[in-house]
Design a protein around this motif. Structure first.
Motif, PDB file in Angstrom:
ATOM      1  N   VAL A 196       0.833  -1.207   0.000  1.00 60.19           N
ATOM      2  CA  VAL A 196       0.000   0.000   0.000  1.00 60.19           C
ATOM      3  C   VAL A 196       0.860   1.246   0.000  1.00 60.19           C
ATOM      4  O   VAL A 196       0.561   2.237  -0.655  1.00 60.19           O
ATOM      5  N   GLU A 197       2.010   1.159   0.735  1.00 56.83           N
ATOM      6  CA  GLU A 197       2.870   2.330   0.811  1.00 56.83           C
ATOM      7  C   GLU A 197       3.739   2.477  -0.419  1.00 56.83           C
ATOM      8  O   GLU A 197       4.425   3.482  -0.574  1.00 56.83           O
ATOM      9  N   SER A 198       3.764   1.463  -1.302  1.00 57.67           N
ATOM     10  CA  SER A 198       4.592   1.549  -2.499  1.00 57.67           C
ATOM     11  C   SER A 198       4.037   2.594  -3.445  1.00 57.67           C
ATOM     12  O   SER A 198       2.828   2.680  -3.633  1.00 57.67           O
ATOM     13  N   PRO A 199       4.907   3.387  -4.078  1.00 60.07           N
ATOM     14  CA  PRO A 199       4.413   4.442  -4.964  1.00 60.07           C
ATOM     15  C   PRO A 199       3.738   3.884  -6.205  1.00 60.07           C
ATOM     16  O   PRO A 199       2.894   4.539  -6.792  1.00 60.07           O
ATOM     17  N   TYR A 200       4.132   2.609  -6.580  1.00 62.12           N
ATOM     18  CA  TYR A 200       3.519   2.039  -7.778  1.00 62.12           C
ATOM     19  C   TYR A 200       2.085   1.587  -7.492  1.00 62.12           C
ATOM     20  O   TYR A 200       1.223   1.650  -8.355  1.00 62.12           O
ATOM     21  N   VAL A 201       1.890   1.114  -6.311  1.00 59.86           N
ATOM     22  CA  VAL A 201       0.566   0.622  -5.969  1.00 59.86           C
ATOM     23  C   VAL A 201      -0.369   1.774  -5.611  1.00 59.86           C
ATOM     24  O   VAL A 201      -1.584   1.660  -5.715  1.00 59.86           O
ATOM     25  N   ARG A 202       0.175   2.917  -5.193  1.00 58.69           N
ATOM     26  CA  ARG A 202      -0.660   4.068  -4.840  1.00 58.69           C
ATOM     27  C   ARG A 202      -1.491   4.527  -6.026  1.00 58.69           C
ATOM     28  O   ARG A 202      -2.555   5.095  -5.854  1.00 58.69           O
ATOM     29  N   GLN A 203      -0.981   4.246  -7.248  1.00 57.40           N
ATOM     30  CA  GLN A 203      -1.731   4.677  -8.411  1.00 57.40           C
ATOM     31  C   GLN A 203      -2.951   3.795  -8.660  1.00 57.40           C
ATOM     32  O   GLN A 203      -3.814   4.163  -9.444  1.00 57.40           O
ATOM     33  N   ASP A 204      -2.981   2.609  -8.031  1.00 54.80           N
ATOM     34  CA  ASP A 204      -4.100   1.704  -8.215  1.00 54.80           C
ATOM     35  C   ASP A 204      -5.190   2.059  -7.201  1.00 54.80           C
ATOM     36  O   ASP A 204      -5.117   1.678  -6.030  1.00 54.80           O
ATOM     37  N   LYS A 205      -6.189   2.801  -7.638  1.00 49.48           N
ATOM     38  CA  LYS A 205      -7.227   3.242  -6.716  1.00 49.48           C
ATOM     39  C   LYS A 205      -8.082   2.074  -6.249  1.00 49.48           C
ATOM     40  O   LYS A 205      -8.628   2.098  -5.144  1.00 49.48           O
ATOM     41  N   THR A 206      -8.198   1.053  -7.083  1.00 45.74           N
ATOM     42  CA  THR A 206      -9.012  -0.103  -6.699  1.00 45.74           C
ATOM     43  C   THR A 206      -8.430  -0.784  -5.471  1.00 45.74           C
ATOM     44  O   THR A 206      -9.149  -1.155  -4.543  1.00 45.74           O
ATOM     45  N   LEU A 207      -7.113  -0.927  -5.421  1.00 45.39           N
ATOM     46  CA  LEU A 207      -6.468  -1.544  -4.269  1.00 45.39           C
ATOM     47  C   LEU A 207      -6.657  -0.705  -3.019  1.00 45.39           C
ATOM     48  O   LEU A 207      -6.908  -1.218  -1.938  1.00 45.39           O
ATOM     49  N   LEU A 208      -6.585   0.617  -3.161  1.00 47.34           N
ATOM     50  CA  LEU A 208      -6.810   1.497  -2.010  1.00 47.34           C
ATOM     51  C   LEU A 208      -8.229   1.364  -1.494  1.00 47.34           C
ATOM     52  O   LEU A 208      -8.468   1.354  -0.282  1.00 47.34           O
ATOM     53  N   ASP A 209      -9.176   1.267  -2.402  1.00 52.62           N
ATOM     54  CA  ASP A 209     -10.574   1.144  -1.974  1.00 52.62           C
ATOM     55  C   ASP A 209     -10.826  -0.202  -1.307  1.00 52.62           C
ATOM     56  O   ASP A 209     -11.621  -0.289  -0.366  1.00 52.62           O
ATOM     57  N   ASP A 210     -10.148  -1.241  -1.793  1.00 47.47           N
ATOM     58  CA  ASP A 210     -10.368  -2.554  -1.195  1.00 47.47           C
ATOM     59  C   ASP A 210      -9.931  -2.591   0.252  1.00 47.47           C
ATOM     60  O   ASP A 210     -10.602  -3.188   1.101  1.00 47.47           O
ATOM     61  N   TYR A 211      -8.831  -2.015   0.558  1.00 51.17           N
ATOM     62  CA  TYR A 211      -8.322  -2.034   1.932  1.00 51.17           C
ATOM     63  C   TYR A 211      -8.800  -0.850   2.761  1.00 51.17           C
ATOM     64  O   TYR A 211      -8.495  -0.764   3.959  1.00 51.17           O
ATOM     65  N   ASP A 212      -9.563   0.091   2.156  1.00 51.31           N
ATOM     66  CA  ASP A 212     -10.121   1.234   2.893  1.00 51.31           C
ATOM     67  C   ASP A 212      -9.030   1.953   3.682  1.00 51.31           C
ATOM     68  O   ASP A 212      -9.168   2.216   4.883  1.00 51.31           O
ATOM     69  N   TYR A 213      -7.959   2.226   3.046  1.00 47.21           N
ATOM     70  CA  TYR A 213      -6.819   2.864   3.707  1.00 47.21           C
ATOM     71  C   TYR A 213      -7.041   4.369   3.743  1.00 47.21           C
ATOM     72  O   TYR A 213      -7.431   4.966   2.744  1.00 47.21           O
ATOM     73  N   GLU A 214      -6.821   4.945   4.889  1.00 44.91           N
ATOM     74  CA  GLU A 214      -6.975   6.388   5.063  1.00 44.91           C
ATOM     75  C   GLU A 214      -5.685   6.952   5.626  1.00 44.91           C
ATOM     76  O   GLU A 214      -5.136   6.413   6.593  1.00 44.91           O
ATOM     77  N   ILE A 215      -5.219   7.983   5.016  1.00 46.35           N
ATOM     78  CA  ILE A 215      -4.014   8.655   5.509  1.00 46.35           C
ATOM     79  C   ILE A 215      -4.412   9.632   6.598  1.00 46.35           C
ATOM     80  O   ILE A 215      -5.307  10.463   6.404  1.00 46.35           O
ATOM     81  N   GLU A 216      -3.783   9.572   7.761  1.00 45.38           N
ATOM     82  CA  GLU A 216      -4.114  10.445   8.881  1.00 45.38           C
ATOM     83  C   GLU A 216      -3.612  11.854   8.603  1.00 45.38           C
ATOM     84  O   GLU A 216      -2.453  12.044   8.247  1.00 45.38           O
ATOM     85  N   PRO A 217      -4.496  12.889   8.785  1.00 41.00           N
ATOM     86  CA  PRO A 217      -4.036  14.269   8.615  1.00 41.00           C
ATOM     87  C   PRO A 217      -3.091  14.659   9.740  1.00 41.00           C
ATOM     88  O   PRO A 217      -3.129  14.087  10.835  1.00 41.00           O
ATOM     89  N   ALA A 218      -2.229  15.602   9.454  1.00 41.30           N
ATOM     90  CA  ALA A 218      -1.239  16.020  10.453  1.00 41.30           C
ATOM     91  C   ALA A 218      -1.887  16.747  11.616  1.00 41.30           C
ATOM     92  O   ALA A 218      -1.439  16.644  12.761  1.00 41.30           O
ATOM     93  N   THR A 219      -2.938  17.508  11.346  1.00 39.07           N
ATOM     94  CA  THR A 219      -3.640  18.241  12.392  1.00 39.07           C
ATOM     95  C   THR A 219      -5.132  18.078  12.181  1.00 39.07           C
ATOM     96  O   THR A 219      -5.608  17.676  11.118  1.00 39.07           O
ATOM     97  N   GLY A 220      -5.882  18.439  13.214  1.00 37.56           N
ATOM     98  CA  GLY A 220      -7.331  18.426  13.113  1.00 37.56           C
ATOM     99  C   GLY A 220      -7.937  17.101  13.505  1.00 37.56           C
ATOM    100  O   GLY A 220      -7.294  16.232  14.108  1.00 37.56           O
ATOM    101  N   LEU A 221      -9.214  16.944  13.148  1.00 38.73           N
ATOM    102  CA  LEU A 221      -9.962  15.751  13.503  1.00 38.73           C
ATOM    103  C   LEU A 221      -9.435  14.550  12.735  1.00 38.73           C
ATOM    104  O   LEU A 221      -9.234  14.606  11.522  1.00 38.73           O
ATOM    105  N   GLN A 222      -9.220  13.458  13.451  1.00 43.85           N
ATOM    106  CA  GLN A 222      -8.639  12.259  12.864  1.00 43.85           C
ATOM    107  C   GLN A 222      -9.740  11.261  12.502  1.00 43.85           C
ATOM    108  O   GLN A 222     -10.844  11.298  13.049  1.00 43.85           O
ATOM    109  N   PRO A 223      -9.449  10.362  11.562  1.00 46.82           N
ATOM    110  CA  PRO A 223     -10.434   9.331  11.193  1.00 46.82           C
ATOM    111  C   PRO A 223     -10.647   8.344  12.330  1.00 46.82           C
ATOM    112  O   PRO A 223      -9.888   8.295  13.299  1.00 46.82           O
TER     113      PRO A 223
END
Length: 336
Positions: A118-145
């Protein structure tokens, strides 16, 4: 009896004066007390209630502190002594907190290789893989997921909802020393309306009591003072002022009537003659005397010129009638 009545009225007037003075002072002090409590007690209490702070404490960690100078740079400060004081030197503390009931972490079922993929830059371009694992990047500030360990990052940290107070209840120097160190952890309370606002102390019972004391004492006292003063102005004092002139006028009328009854008639100062005056009676008697003499003289002259006086009857008083008969030669007889 008269002295007792005067003493009773004086006592009532004094009592009325003291009651009126009491309500005047009560109204003044109630009004100024309420105006003083609005910015220091009433407004913070209402704001604390409306912000809906969670009474269950959260876990806070100090992650950032900064000190700024200048009014343009100090839009807020963590603690200041005096709610109306201008801010030129401000210390801002930022904390990250998490809720104890929300201890969820990122999905542990994901393998290390999957996370690396998931952290690989090549796989980041695959949106389907991101949606399958429901990965969310935590924001640096503010309300967190929901998958984050922390609920909010870099929230503003204050001692209370207004961030101000007065010694000895709140000493900002002592408070800053306790929480300013980065890495310090402690219990805190966050707002459900504004999650970016966190306070160090919360006692809702005390907040409600302060609000009750600040509103239920000055406001009813001021209302009662206004009601009494209105009644006293439009009813009590008005009736007294209207009754006093009427009593004085009645007494003056009685005294004037008694004086007129005791006075004797006085002749006119201008010397005028009236039917009831002594001068009029004297003139009337003098006129009767002269009239009688004039009548006798006229009758004497007529008897000598025209002929013989046949009969003359003159009364001895002015109240009797006088009859004279005169006959002339060859002429008619005239009865006078």
């Amino acid at each position: 009896m008269g002295d007792e009545k005067i003493d009773e009225e004086t006592w009532q007037q004094k009592l009325l004066f003291y009651i009126t003075a009491f309500f005047v002072l009560l109204g003044i002090f109630s009004l100024f007390s309420f105006l003083f409590l609005v910015p220091f007690v009433i407004d913070p209490a209402f704001t604390t209630i409306f912000m809906e702070f969670d009474e269950e404490p959260a876990f806070c960690v100090t992650v950032k502190t900064q000190r700024l100078l200048g009014a343009s740079n100090c839009s807020w400060t963590s603690c200041r002594e005096g709610c109306t004081k201008d801010i030129y030197d401000c210390t801002q503390i930022f904390v990250t907190y998490k809720i104890f009931s929300n201890n969820s972490y990122p999905n542990s079922s994901l393998s290390q290789s999957t996370m690396a993929t998931v952290e690989s830059p090549y796989v980041r371009q695959d949106k389907t893989l991101l949606d399958d694992y429901d990965y969310e990047i935590e924001p640096a500030t503010g309300l967190q997921p929901n998958t984050s360990e922390w609920h909010y990052k870099e929230a503003r940290f204050l001692p209370n909802v207004k961030g101000c107070g007065y010694p000895p209840m709140l000493n900002c120097s002592v408070w800053l020393k306790k929480y300013i160190s980065v890495g310090a952890n402690f219990s805190c309370y966050y707002s459900k309306i504004d999650p970016g606002l966190v306070i160090s102390d919360l006692d809702m019972w005390q907040v409600y009591m302060n609000l009750v004391y600040a509103m239920c004492i000055p406001i009813p006292s001021f209302i009662m003072s206004v009601i009494y003063l209105a009644i006293a102005y439009f009813k009590i004092y008005t009736d007294d002022e209207e009754a006093a002139p009427l009593e004085k006028n009645a007494e003056a009328i009685d005294i004037e009537g008694e004086n007129e009854m005791n006075q004797t008639p006085v002749p006119p100062a201008s010397g005028g003659i009236t039917p009831a005056s002594e001068a009029f009676r004297e003139d009337l008697a003098s006129f009767g005397h002269h009239f009688k003499v004039a009548m006798v003289d006229d009758m004497s002259r007529d008897s000598l010129v025209d002929g013989i006086i046949t009969s003359v009857s003159i009364g001895g008083s002015i109240g009797k009638t006088m009859t004279t008969s005169i006959s002339t030669t060859g002429g008619p007889v005239a009865d006078i």
